[in-house]
Design an enzyme around this catalytic site. Structure first.
Site, short mmCIF file in Angstrom:
data_model
loop_
_atom_site.label_atom_id
_atom_site.label_comp_id
_atom_site.label_asym_id
_atom_site.label_seq_id
_atom_site.Cartn_x
_atom_site.Cartn_y
_atom_site.Cartn_z
N TYR A 141 0.36 -1.36 0.34
CA TYR A 141 -0.23 -0.31 0.09
C TYR A 141 0.70 1.01 -0.10
O TYR A 141 -0.09 2.17 -0.38
CB TYR A 141 -0.67 0.06 1.04
N LYS A 189 3.77 -15.86 2.36
CA LYS A 189 3.66 -16.27 1.35
C LYS A 189 5.21 -16.19 0.84
O LYS A 189 5.28 -16.26 -0.18
CB LYS A 189 2.76 -15.26 0.14
N ASP A 221 -2.72 -18.34 1.77
CA ASP A 221 -3.73 -19.34 1.37
C ASP A 221 -4.39 -20.84 2.01
O ASP A 221 -5.82 -20.16 1.94
CB ASP A 221 -3.16 -19.68 0.07
N ASP A 245 -5.57 -7.37 5.46
CA ASP A 245 -6.70 -5.56 4.72
C ASP A 245 -7.78 -7.50 4.61
O ASP A 245 -8.73 -7.10 5.43
CB ASP A 245 -6.46 -5.37 4.27
N ASP A 249 -11.15 -8.45 6.96
CA ASP A 249 -12.10 -8.58 6.82
C ASP A 249 -12.95 -10.33 6.38
O ASP A 249 -14.45 -11.00 6.91
CB ASP A 249 -13.13 -8.11 5.98
#
Ligand code: NAD
Length: 367
Positions: A141, A189, A221, A245, A249
């Site tokens: 970001y 990852k 994942d 993020d 959620d």
């Protein structure tokens, strides 16, 4: 205990839910003999109307002079035509950046009496009590360079982390785990990304300073799948900005309503506390907003900025008792015969439950 709190209620349902959170915090101060000072300032659409900018200098100054900032929500359809950097939401991004918090804490908790509100089966959510520690100031970001090249029809972003950025947020996670179930799951990852390889090596190194805390590493994942299959297996989940993020959620479905979710951003000059939901213009001003996310955000403020863990727990217990007694705001009603309350009525129920809990514990201490 002395505490200076800046309240920036913002737009839409922000002022409605924040008023209930402040009422609860005032009550804690009164019952516990603490000296809490609340100042108010504007942000978002309210600030655009009053000062022509979503984050006035006076708000930022007041925030930097406080011990904690309690924010409601920002966003108003009135300003949709403005460019992104002039809109209410820009005020939120600016204050987050100016306060400098790098650790975003988001609990995902399965309230037993709200099991029916989650799309997951009760036997899956039962016992789930997770807190995400999301790195907030680095990664994709913020990484430079970044570009959308319209001539070549190509675009790129940069995922970048330094060791120091990882160390400081990892410490937040390990410290938290020490006061919970002593377990950190670090999500990355590392089978594909170099940033994740640095992340994994650094977190493993930091873990050596916390021998009592169990650390495991998971790929993002497969973690996303395990989170929905056996959420009770996780305690503190540490991850970088983008993964955090998305995963926090995803974890929100465990709780079942956006209106129930609190958050805290720590590590900067001043900690920032805000419920996860937005300004909900569709229900603003109607007394329909669920104030429990904001009230639980107040509990996080007491825990992380005032060291008042018992008072924070008293608020959480009051919320649990009110839910167990069958009280619901509109977003929580699922066809059962529950007592539907307005925002203020729900705040009042928590206030009454809290007073009872604190009165009882003071009486016990007096014996
Ligand atoms: P939202 O969170 O405001 O609302 C999504 C849905 O959830 C709506 O149906 C709303 O009625 C419901 N909801 C949200 N909070 C609730 C509560 N406490 N009680 C009951 N129901 C609740 O998200 P949105 O509709 O995508 O965005 C609305 C505005 O809020 C936009 O301007 C957006 O940019 C802004 N926003 C701000 C923040 C923030 O301030 N942190 C976060 C997200 C969105």
């Amino acid at each position: 205990m002395k505490l200076k709190v800046l309240v920036v209620a913002g737009d839409g349902i922000g002022p409605e839910v924040t008023a209930e959170a402040v009422r609860i915090l005032r009550s804690v101060a009164e019952l516990g003999g603490h000296d809490f000072e609340f100042r108010e300032a504007v942000i978002g659409g309210a600030a655009i109307k009053a000062h022509g900018t979503p984050l006035p200098e006076s708000t930022l100054e007041a925030a930097l002079e406080s011990d904690a900032v309690l924010l409601g929500a920002v966003g108003s359809n009135e300003f949709n035509a403005l460019p992104p950097d002039k809109r209410p939401e820009a005020g939120l991004l600016q204050i987050r950046q100016a306060l400098g918090g790098y650790g975003n804490l988001r609990p995902a908790f399965a309230w037993p009496s709200l099991a029916v509100n989650s799309p997951l089966k009760p036997e899956v959510t039962d016992g789930a009590d997770i807190i995400f520690v999301r790195e907030l100031l680095g990664g994709l970001y913020f990484g430079q360079p970044r570009e959308w090249n319209r001539e070549t029809n190509s675009a790129y972003n940069t995922m970048r982390y330094t060791r120091d950025e990882i160390v400081r947020v990892a410490r937040v996670a390990f410290e938290l785990a020490g006061s919970r179930r002593q377990k950190v799951t670090s999500v990355d990852k590392a089978n594909v990304l170099e940033t994740s390889q640095l992340w994994r090596a650094t977190v493993t190194e930091v873990a050596k300073d916390y021998p009592g805390i169990a650390l495991d590493h998971q790929y993002v994942d497969s973690f996303a799948m395990h989170l929905m299959n056996i959420p009770r297996n996780f305690d503190v989940v540490l991850t970088e900005n983008l993964f955090g993020d998305i995963l926090s959620d995803e974890a929100a479905v465990i709780t079942g309503s956006l209106g129930m979710l609190p958050s805290a951003t720590v590590g900067g000059k001043v900690n920032l506390y805000e419920p996860v939901h937005g300004s909900a213009p569709d229900i603003a001003g109607k007394g329909l907003a669920n104030p429990l996310g904001a009230i639980l955000t107040g509990a996080m403020l007491l825990r992380h900025s005032a060291g008042l863990d018992q008072d924070a727990q008293a608020i959480e217990t009051a919320v649990r008792k009110v839910l167990e007694a069958g009280y619901r705001t509109a977003d929580l009603v699922r066809g059962e015969s529950k007592q539907k309350l307005t925002t203020q009525e729900m705040g009042q129920k928590v206030f009454e439950a809290l007073n009872e809990i604190i009165d009882r514990s003071q009486a016990l201490h007096a014996v």
